[in-house]
Design an enzyme around this catalytic site. Structure first.
Site: not given
Ligand code: NAD
Length: 295
Positions: A65-66, A96, A171, A246
C-alpha cells in the site's frame, strides 16, 4: 504452496502478485481499483470484494500500500485484519512506511498470536516484474524463516534487518541515498549536456569511472539513453515523485527524532518538494527531477 491474500495491486503489487501466481501459490486479491483486480484475475487470481473477504482461509496476508495511514487502517482496530485473521497467519507488509507504524502494527499482530514482518522492497517496477526485488525484513527470527519461502517467489535478496520496524529503517536509509544519487546523477549529466557532450557517451564513461552508481546503471534520467527507463517513456512511473517525497519525509522525521545530521537528504527532500508541487509532477517518475536542472 500457500494460500495468500494480496492487498494493493498498484505499480509494484500487481507484478509481485503475478509472480506469486507463477510460483504456484493460490491468490485472492483485493484493491480499491477494479481494473487492477481484473488484471490479476486474468492471470488466475480470485478477486474479493473487501479486504476482509480476501483473507478468508488465507495462511499468508501480503500488503503493498502507499503509506503508513493505509497500513494502519487495514490492520488495526476492531474492523482491522489483525482482529479478523485466523491464528497462525503470517502477515507481510511490503509497503514503504514509517517505522513507528510498522512497530505498532507488528506488536498488535504479535499480541494476537500472528507472525508479522515489515518487508519493504528495493528494485522498482522492473525488479518487481522480473522477480528480482530485494526485501529488507523486520520481525522475529521465526517469522522471518516462514517469510523467506514466500518472498523468494518475488525477490532474489532477502535480508533480516532486526526486530519490527528494522526493515523500514533500512529502506528509509536506502531511499534517502537513492534520492541523493539520482539528483547527483541528473545534475552531472545535465552539466555534460550543457557542454555539448552526448549523454550516452558521458553515461558510459561515468559507469566505468568513480561516478558509477545504481541510477546511472539502471535508471538513467536522460530520455533515450536506456530504452526501458521511465525517462525514455515520457517519465511515466516507475516510482512516482510523490512516493520519493514521502520517503524523504520519513527520513527527515526520523532524523529529528534521532538527532541525525542528514544535509544531503534534506536538500534532496527540498528539491523533490519543489518538483512534486508543480502541476502533474507528483505522479511522474522521480527521475524527471533532471528537469529542475534544465533552464
Ligand atoms: P501505487 O500507488 O501504484 O499502488 C498502491 C495500490 O494500493 C493502488 O492500486 C491502490 O488502489 C491500492 N490501495 C490503496 N489503499 C488501499 C486499501 N485501503 N485497500 C486496498 N488497496 C488499496 O504504489 P506503488 O508504486 O505500487 O507503491 C506501493 C508501495 O511500494 C509504496 O509504499 C511505495 O513507496 C513502495 N515502493 C514503490 C516502488 C516503485 O518503484 N514504485 C519501489 C519500492 C517501493
Amino acid at each position: 504452496m500457500s494460500s495468500i491474500a494480496f492487498i494493493g495491486l498498484g505499480n509494484m503489487g500487481g507484478p509481485m502478485a503475478a509472480n506469486l501466481l507463477k510460483a504456484g501459490h493460490s491468490l485472492t486479491v483485493f484493491d480499491l481499483s477494479q481494473s487492477a483486480m481484473q488484471a490479476l484475475a486474468e492471470q488466475g487470481a480470485q478477486c474479493a470484494s473487501t479486504a476482509e473477504a480476501a483473507i478468508d482461509g488465507a495462511e499468508v496476508i501480503l500488503s503493498m500500500l502507499p503509506a503508513g495511514k493505509h497500513v494502519a487502517g487495514l490492520y488495526l482496530g476492531e474492523a482491522g485484519l489483525i482482529a479478523k485473521a485466523q491464528k497462525g497467519t503470517l502477515i507481510l507488509d511490503c509497503s514503504t512506511i514509517d517505522a513507528e507504524t510498522a512497530r505498532e502494527v507488528g506488536a498488535a499482530a504479535e499480541a494476537a498470536g500472528l507472525d508479522m514482518l515489515d518487508a519493504p522492497v528495493s528494485g522498482g517496477v522492473k525488479a518487481a516484474q522480473a522477480g528480482t526485488l530485494a526485501f529488507m525484513c523486520g520481525g522475529s527470527e521465526a517469522g522471518f524463516a516462514r517469510a523467506e519461502k514466500i518472498l523468494a517467489g518475488m525477490g532474489k535478496k532477502i535480508f533480516h534487518a532486526g526486530d519490527h520496524g528494522a526493515g523500514q529503517i533500512a529502506k528509509m536509509c536506502n531511499n534517502m541515498l537513492l534520492a541523493v544519487h539520482m539528483v547527483g546523477t541528473a545534475e552531472a549529466l545535465q552539466l555534460g549536456l550543457n557542454n555539448g557532450l552526448d549523454a550516452s557517451v558521458l553515461s558510459e564513461i561515468m559507469k566505468n569511472s568513480s561516478g558509477d552508481n545504481w541510477s546511472l546503471q539502471n535508471y538513467n534520467p536522460v530520455p533515450g539513453v536506456m530504452p526501458a527507463t521511465p525517462a525514455s517513456n515520457d517519465y511515466q512511473p516507475g516510482f512516482m515523485a510523490q512516493l520519493m517525497l514521502k520517503d524523504l519525509g520519513l527520513a527527515m522525521e526520523n532524523s529529528l527524532k534521532t538527532q541525525s545530521a542528514v544535509p544531503m537528504g534534506a536538500l534532496a527532500r527540498s528539491l523533490y518538494a519543489s518538483f512534486a508541487g508543480k502541476d502533474g509532477n507528483a505522479q511522474r517518475d522521480f527521475s524527471a527531477i533532471i528537469e529542475m536542472m534544465q533552464s
